[in-house]
Design a protein around this motif. Structure first.
Motif, mmCIF file in Angstrom:
data_model
loop_
_atom_site.group_PDB
_atom_site.id
_atom_site.type_symbol
_atom_site.label_atom_id
_atom_site.label_comp_id
_atom_site.label_asym_id
_atom_site.label_seq_id
_atom_site.Cartn_x
_atom_site.Cartn_y
_atom_site.Cartn_z
ATOM 1 N N SER A 61 0.845 -1.190 0.000
ATOM 2 C CA SER A 61 0.000 0.000 0.000
ATOM 3 C C SER A 61 0.881 1.241 0.000
ATOM 4 C CB SER A 61 -0.963 -0.010 1.193
ATOM 5 O OG SER A 61 -0.246 -0.151 2.402
ATOM 6 N N LYS A 62 0.247 2.413 0.036
ATOM 7 C CA LYS A 62 0.977 3.665 -0.153
ATOM 8 C C LYS A 62 0.770 4.600 1.036
ATOM 9 C CE LYS A 62 -1.383 3.942 -3.930
ATOM 10 N NZ LYS A 62 -1.999 4.363 -5.210
ATOM 11 N N LEU A 63 1.871 5.046 1.611
ATOM 12 C CA LEU A 63 1.857 6.096 2.624
ATOM 13 C C LEU A 63 2.355 7.366 1.949
ATOM 14 C CD1 LEU A 63 1.495 6.724 5.706
ATOM 15 C CD2 LEU A 63 3.970 6.342 5.895
ATOM 16 N N ARG A 64 1.506 8.393 1.914
ATOM 17 C CA ARG A 64 1.869 9.629 1.223
ATOM 18 C C ARG A 64 2.255 10.698 2.239
ATOM 19 N NH1 ARG A 64 -2.394 7.939 -2.472
ATOM 20 N NH2 ARG A 64 -1.507 7.662 -4.561
ATOM 21 N N ILE A 65 3.471 11.200 2.070
ATOM 22 C CA ILE A 65 4.006 12.242 2.939
ATOM 23 C C ILE A 65 3.973 13.553 2.159
ATOM 24 C CG2 ILE A 65 5.955 12.946 4.363
ATOM 25 C CD1 ILE A 65 4.760 10.250 5.169
ATOM 26 N N TRP A 66 3.135 14.479 2.599
ATOM 27 C CA TRP A 66 2.950 15.736 1.869
ATOM 28 C C TRP A 66 3.872 16.821 2.413
ATOM 29 C CZ3 TRP A 66 -0.290 16.338 -2.312
ATOM 30 C CH2 TRP A 66 -1.175 15.278 -2.569
ATOM 31 N N LYS A 67 4.540 17.502 1.465
ATOM 32 C CA LYS A 67 5.398 18.630 1.818
ATOM 33 C C LYS A 67 5.488 19.564 0.623
ATOM 34 C CE LYS A 67 8.166 20.683 4.804
ATOM 35 N NZ LYS A 67 7.723 21.100 6.152
ATOM 36 N N GLY A 68 5.166 20.827 0.825
ATOM 37 C CA GLY A 68 5.264 21.809 -0.251
ATOM 38 C C GLY A 68 4.368 21.507 -1.426
ATOM 39 N N GLY A 69 3.209 20.894 -1.182
ATOM 40 C CA GLY A 69 2.256 20.595 -2.250
ATOM 41 C C GLY A 69 2.545 19.326 -3.014
ATOM 42 N N PHE A 70 3.583 18.563 -2.615
ATOM 43 C CA PHE A 70 3.911 17.321 -3.315
ATOM 44 C C PHE A 70 3.795 16.146 -2.358
ATOM 45 C CE2 PHE A 70 6.903 14.018 -4.629
ATOM 46 C CZ PHE A 70 6.441 13.784 -5.923
ATOM 47 N N ALA A 71 3.294 15.027 -2.872
ATOM 48 C CA ALA A 71 3.149 13.816 -2.060
ATOM 49 C C ALA A 71 4.282 12.850 -2.376
ATOM 50 C CB ALA A 71 1.805 13.145 -2.326
ATOM 51 N N TYR A 72 5.175 12.647 -1.429
ATOM 52 C CA TYR A 72 6.196 11.611 -1.539
ATOM 53 C C TYR A 72 5.552 10.281 -1.144
ATOM 54 C CZ TYR A 72 9.540 15.475 -1.680
ATOM 55 O OH TYR A 72 10.222 16.612 -2.021
ATOM 56 N N THR A 73 5.677 9.282 -1.998
ATOM 57 C CA THR A 73 5.015 8.002 -1.773
ATOM 58 C C THR A 73 5.993 6.985 -1.202
ATOM 59 O OG1 THR A 73 3.445 8.388 -3.575
ATOM 60 C CG2 THR A 73 3.743 6.115 -2.855
ATOM 61 N N LEU A 74 5.707 6.522 0.012
ATOM 62 C CA LEU A 74 6.491 5.463 0.623
ATOM 63 C C LEU A 74 5.682 4.168 0.546
ATOM 64 C CD1 LEU A 74 7.814 7.168 3.904
ATOM 65 C CD2 LEU A 74 8.700 7.347 1.573
ATOM 66 N N PRO A 75 6.168 3.148 -0.122
ATOM 67 C CA PRO A 75 5.431 1.871 -0.163
ATOM 68 C C PRO A 75 5.474 1.184 1.192
ATOM 69 C CG PRO A 75 7.533 1.660 -1.287
ATOM 70 C CD PRO A 75 7.407 3.099 -0.928
ATOM 71 N N ILE A 76 4.341 0.637 1.607
ATOM 72 C CA ILE A 76 4.253 -0.124 2.851
ATOM 73 C C ILE A 76 4.116 -1.598 2.505
ATOM 74 C CG2 ILE A 76 2.910 -0.554 4.930
ATOM 75 C CD1 ILE A 76 1.954 2.297 4.862
ATOM 76 N N PHE A 77 4.988 -2.422 3.071
ATOM 77 C CA PHE A 77 4.898 -3.872 2.918
ATOM 78 C C PHE A 77 4.234 -4.442 4.170
ATOM 79 C CE2 PHE A 77 8.538 -5.076 -0.214
ATOM 80 C CZ PHE A 77 7.959 -4.249 -1.165
ATOM 81 N N ARG A 78 3.053 -5.035 3.987
ATOM 82 C CA ARG A 78 2.414 -5.714 5.109
ATOM 83 C C ARG A 78 3.181 -6.986 5.450
ATOM 84 N NH1 ARG A 78 -3.383 -7.972 3.994
ATOM 85 N NH2 ARG A 78 -2.196 -9.862 3.568
ATOM 86 N N SER A 79 3.169 -7.343 6.710
ATOM 87 C CA SER A 79 3.826 -8.578 7.130
ATOM 88 C C SER A 79 3.286 -9.763 6.336
ATOM 89 C CB SER A 79 3.601 -8.812 8.629
ATOM 90 O OG SER A 79 4.071 -10.085 9.010
ATOM 91 N N ALA A 80 4.195 -10.632 5.900
ATOM 92 C CA ALA A 80 3.804 -11.806 5.111
ATOM 93 C C ALA A 80 3.578 -13.040 5.975
ATOM 94 C CB ALA A 80 4.872 -12.105 4.067
ATOM 95 N N LYS A 81 3.469 -12.842 7.289
ATOM 96 C CA LYS A 81 3.300 -13.991 8.172
ATOM 97 C C LYS A 81 1.930 -14.640 7.982
ATOM 98 C CE LYS A 81 6.535 -12.464 11.728
ATOM 99 N NZ LYS A 81 6.699 -12.076 13.155
ATOM 100 N N ILE A 82 1.895 -15.950 8.171
ATOM 101 C CA ILE A 82 0.687 -16.749 7.974
ATOM 102 C C ILE A 82 0.300 -17.383 9.303
ATOM 103 C CG2 ILE A 82 -0.283 -18.743 6.748
ATOM 104 C CD1 ILE A 82 1.771 -18.156 4.520
ATOM 105 N N ALA A 83 -0.993 -17.385 9.600
ATOM 106 C CA ALA A 83 -1.479 -17.974 10.853
ATOM 107 C C ALA A 83 -1.451 -19.501 10.766
ATOM 108 C CB ALA A 83 -2.888 -17.478 11.153
#
Length: 275
Positions: free
Chosen positions: A111-133
């Motif tokens: 998914s995408k975490l958007r960090i806004w600064k000066g009118g621009f969104a820097y996109t940091l990708p988020i990796f969810r844990s791949a663990k399985i129950a």
């Protein structure tokens, strides 16, 4: 004319992520300078002339239900965003330059975490844990009162870290593990033993055996591979069923102006800034 490999004239990293069901596959392409003399592509990406980022393009890797983003790791000391946009399934709070993430099961594998600064969104990708129950059970008939514990390679062989709880006619615990094979034993009223419900075991090299818990990799994960380049595009082969994808140039997301899918290929047009 086909250049060897895939190339980006500006030596800027391009990241491509694919989502499928509840798991994710990622390909990181550090594109090498081409020197092929191609005409620069037309699309212009809205991107700050002086980007604030201080790190390479790396994703945010989360834990179970939580995550932490130290903004200084990406933007340098003292950075404070104007605002933050969280993806579905995530919320957060900022304190002293650190974003504390709270995550739910609705969070996509990537998914995408958007960090806004000066009118621009820097996109940091988020990796969810791949663990399985993985659920492990032991019959109450083997121990009426317990305690029943489990110890193995997943908890440093510490029985106190994993007590099983009584549920009906069984003692039960659920472990969340990355795909792989894990040796373990049950500890029933202080006595170490193999899991009687699991026939899979392995020599422990000290004269005994351990039960083995196998966590399988999900079938059908998408697979990406670089194919070729032409005057304006990177061509990426796509195998498997990808529901969607995220393509970044530096920390800017490339939308449908730059990325299209044709049959089993992703075609990525480079922004003009990549010249």
């Amino acid at each position: 004319m086909i250049c060897h490999g895939l190339h980006n004239r500006a030596k800027k990293p391009i990241m491509i992520y694919c989502n499928k069901c509840f798991f994710a596959s990622a390909l990181f392409l550090v594109i090498v300078l081409s020197g092929c003399g191609k005409t620069p592509p037309d699309p212009v990406l809205e991107y700050p002339e002086e980007a604030l980022l201080h790190s390479p393009v790396w994703p945010v890797r989360t834990g179970e239900g939580t995550g932490t983003v130290v903004l200084a790791d990406w933007f340098g000391e003292g950075f404070l965003p104007d605002s933050v946009s969280y993806p579905a399934g995530a919320s957060g709070k900022i304190s002293d330059g650190i974003i504390g993430l709270t995550l739910s099961d609705k969070l996509a594998p990537v998914s995408k975490l958007r960090i806004w600064k000066g009118g621009f969104a820097y996109t940091l990708p988020i990796f969810r844990s791949a663990k399985i129950a993985m659920n492990v059970r032991y019959p109450v008939s083997g121990s009426e009162n317990g305690p029943v514990q489990i110890a193995g390679g997943f908890n440093d062989w510490n029985p106190a870290a994993s007590f099983m709880t009584r549920e009906g006619d069984s003692w039960s615990t659920t472990l969340r593990l990355e795909p792989g094979r894990y040796p373990y034993q049950l500890v029933v009223e202080g006595q170490w033993m193999l899991d009687p419900a699991n026939p899979d075991s392995m020599d422990n090299n000290v004269g005994g055996f351990n039960s083995m818990l196998t966590v399988e990799k999900p079938a059908g994960l998408p697979f990406l591979r670089p194919l070729r380049t032409d005057a304006e595009q990177l061509i990426i082969g796509l195998e498997g069923n990808a529901e969607d994808w995220l393509v970044l140039w530096e920390y800017a997301e490339l939308d449908s102006t730059f990325v299209s899918k044709q049959e089993n290929e992703l075609r990525i047009r480079l922004p003009r800034q990549a010249t």
